[in-house]
Scaffold this motif. Structure first.
Motif, mmCIF file in Angstrom:
data_model
loop_
_atom_site.group_PDB
_atom_site.id
_atom_site.type_symbol
_atom_site.label_atom_id
_atom_site.label_comp_id
_atom_site.label_asym_id
_atom_site.label_seq_id
_atom_site.Cartn_x
_atom_site.Cartn_y
_atom_site.Cartn_z
ATOM 1 N N PHE A 111 0.819 -1.214 0.000
ATOM 2 C CA PHE A 111 0.000 0.000 0.000
ATOM 3 C C PHE A 111 0.858 1.272 0.000
ATOM 4 C CE2 PHE A 111 -3.496 -2.850 1.340
ATOM 5 C CZ PHE A 111 -4.408 -2.481 0.369
ATOM 6 N N GLU A 112 2.047 1.217 0.593
ATOM 7 C CA GLU A 112 2.962 2.358 0.514
ATOM 8 C C GLU A 112 3.373 2.605 -0.937
ATOM 9 O OE1 GLU A 112 6.173 1.415 3.175
ATOM 10 O OE2 GLU A 112 5.048 2.070 4.947
ATOM 11 N N GLN A 113 3.542 1.533 -1.703
ATOM 12 C CA GLN A 113 3.940 1.655 -3.106
ATOM 13 C C GLN A 113 2.759 1.953 -4.025
ATOM 14 O OE1 GLN A 113 5.972 -2.011 -3.998
ATOM 15 N NE2 GLN A 113 7.643 -1.575 -2.578
ATOM 16 N N HIS A 114 1.544 1.781 -3.542
ATOM 17 C CA HIS A 114 0.324 2.012 -4.321
ATOM 18 C C HIS A 114 -0.646 2.859 -3.491
ATOM 19 C CE1 HIS A 114 2.130 -1.768 -5.764
ATOM 20 N NE2 HIS A 114 1.743 -1.354 -6.965
ATOM 21 N N PRO A 115 -0.298 4.121 -3.232
ATOM 22 C CA PRO A 115 -1.077 4.948 -2.300
ATOM 23 C C PRO A 115 -2.518 5.220 -2.729
ATOM 24 C CG PRO A 115 0.567 6.275 -3.440
ATOM 25 C CD PRO A 115 0.835 4.845 -3.805
ATOM 26 N N ASP A 116 -2.841 5.084 -3.992
ATOM 27 C CA ASP A 116 -4.208 5.344 -4.440
ATOM 28 C C ASP A 116 -5.096 4.099 -4.403
ATOM 29 O OD1 ASP A 116 -3.636 8.033 -4.899
ATOM 30 O OD2 ASP A 116 -2.956 7.630 -6.949
ATOM 31 N N ALA A 117 -4.518 2.947 -4.106
ATOM 32 C CA ALA A 117 -5.283 1.701 -4.075
ATOM 33 C C ALA A 117 -6.032 1.563 -2.746
ATOM 34 C CB ALA A 117 -4.349 0.510 -4.263
ATOM 35 N N ASP A 118 -7.182 0.908 -2.796
ATOM 36 C CA ASP A 118 -7.905 0.643 -1.556
ATOM 37 C C ASP A 118 -8.053 -0.860 -1.291
ATOM 38 O OD1 ASP A 118 -9.787 0.024 -3.467
ATOM 39 O OD2 ASP A 118 -11.374 1.255 -2.600
ATOM 40 N N ARG A 119 -7.616 -1.712 -2.270
ATOM 41 C CA ARG A 119 -7.649 -3.159 -2.067
ATOM 42 C C ARG A 119 -6.762 -3.841 -3.112
ATOM 43 N NH1 ARG A 119 -12.566 -2.049 -4.613
ATOM 44 N NH2 ARG A 119 -13.476 -1.606 -2.601
ATOM 45 N N TYR A 120 -6.380 -5.065 -2.800
ATOM 46 C CA TYR A 120 -5.666 -5.908 -3.762
ATOM 47 C C TYR A 120 -5.773 -7.357 -3.321
ATOM 48 C CZ TYR A 120 -1.402 -6.747 -0.957
ATOM 49 O OH TYR A 120 -0.497 -7.164 -0.013
ATOM 50 N N PHE A 121 -5.415 -8.271 -4.216
ATOM 51 C CA PHE A 121 -5.417 -9.702 -3.933
ATOM 52 C C PHE A 121 -3.988 -10.209 -4.007
ATOM 53 C CE2 PHE A 121 -9.882 -10.810 -3.851
ATOM 54 C CZ PHE A 121 -10.462 -9.700 -4.433
ATOM 55 N N ARG A 122 -3.663 -11.152 -3.138
ATOM 56 C CA ARG A 122 -2.328 -11.747 -3.131
ATOM 57 C C ARG A 122 -2.443 -13.205 -2.708
ATOM 58 N NH1 ARG A 122 -1.571 -12.688 2.024
ATOM 59 N NH2 ARG A 122 -2.036 -11.150 3.625
ATOM 60 N N ARG A 134 -6.116 -17.379 -2.095
ATOM 61 C CA ARG A 134 -5.905 -15.952 -2.304
ATOM 62 C C ARG A 134 -6.441 -15.202 -1.094
ATOM 63 N NH1 ARG A 134 -2.666 -14.550 -6.017
ATOM 64 N NH2 ARG A 134 -3.854 -12.823 -6.776
ATOM 65 N N THR A 135 -5.842 -14.081 -0.806
ATOM 66 C CA THR A 135 -6.283 -13.214 0.281
ATOM 67 C C THR A 135 -6.611 -11.848 -0.289
ATOM 68 O OG1 THR A 135 -4.985 -14.365 1.947
ATOM 69 C CG2 THR A 135 -5.597 -12.116 2.459
ATOM 70 N N LYS A 136 -7.788 -11.347 0.048
ATOM 71 C CA LYS A 136 -8.164 -9.980 -0.314
ATOM 72 C C LYS A 136 -7.736 -9.081 0.843
ATOM 73 C CE LYS A 136 -12.094 -6.937 -1.074
ATOM 74 N NZ LYS A 136 -13.561 -6.835 -1.094
ATOM 75 N N VAL A 137 -6.998 -8.034 0.523
ATOM 76 C CA VAL A 137 -6.549 -7.085 1.535
ATOM 77 C C VAL A 137 -7.172 -5.738 1.205
ATOM 78 C CG1 VAL A 137 -4.559 -6.056 2.687
ATOM 79 C CG2 VAL A 137 -4.361 -8.342 1.684
ATOM 80 N N ALA A 138 -7.910 -5.177 2.159
ATOM 81 C CA ALA A 138 -8.566 -3.878 1.976
ATOM 82 C C ALA A 138 -7.930 -2.853 2.908
ATOM 83 C CB ALA A 138 -10.056 -3.989 2.260
ATOM 84 N N GLN A 139 -7.633 -1.700 2.363
ATOM 85 C CA GLN A 139 -7.097 -0.585 3.154
ATOM 86 C C GLN A 139 -8.305 0.194 3.671
ATOM 87 O OE1 GLN A 139 -3.850 0.056 3.707
ATOM 88 N NE2 GLN A 139 -3.688 2.186 4.203
#
Length: 97
Positions: A20-31, A48-53
């Motif tokens: 999230f530090e590298q993608h400051p405009d993102a509010d979620r991603y999957f890994r 897979r894990t969904k991570v929400a900021q």
């Protein structure tokens, strides 16, 4: 000394923070799910894990175990033998979508 599961959760959280530090405009991603990050239980192959900021420094992680068939899941009650002595805090490239 922290447990395997605590180290797995800390490792996953640290990787998420960096992402999230590298993608400051993102509010979620999957890994890919880190084995052990949700404590003892079933970990599906290819999980897979969904991570929400949710806010600055506040994230929620949701695993995808419910999407997998039971026979493809790995039951983790104790740290896997391959994890003995594994340093989960070591930097590692984590693929992200």
């Amino acid at each position: 000394m922290s447990t395997f599961f605590e180290r797995a959760a800390e490792y996953a959280s640290d990787q998420d923070r960096k992402w999230f530090e590298q993608h400051p405009d993102a509010d979620r991603y999957f890994r890919p799910t880190v084995i052990g990050e949700f404590g003892p239980g079933r970990y599906p192959k290819g999980g897979r894990t969904k991570v929400a900021q949710l806010g600055p420094g506040l994230r929620a992680r949701t695993g995808s175990a419910f999407l997998e068939l039971e026979f493809s899941a790995q039951l983790v009650e104790l740290p896997p033998a391959w994890a003995a002595g594994l340093d989960l805090t070591a930097p590692e490239e984590v693929p992200h979508e």
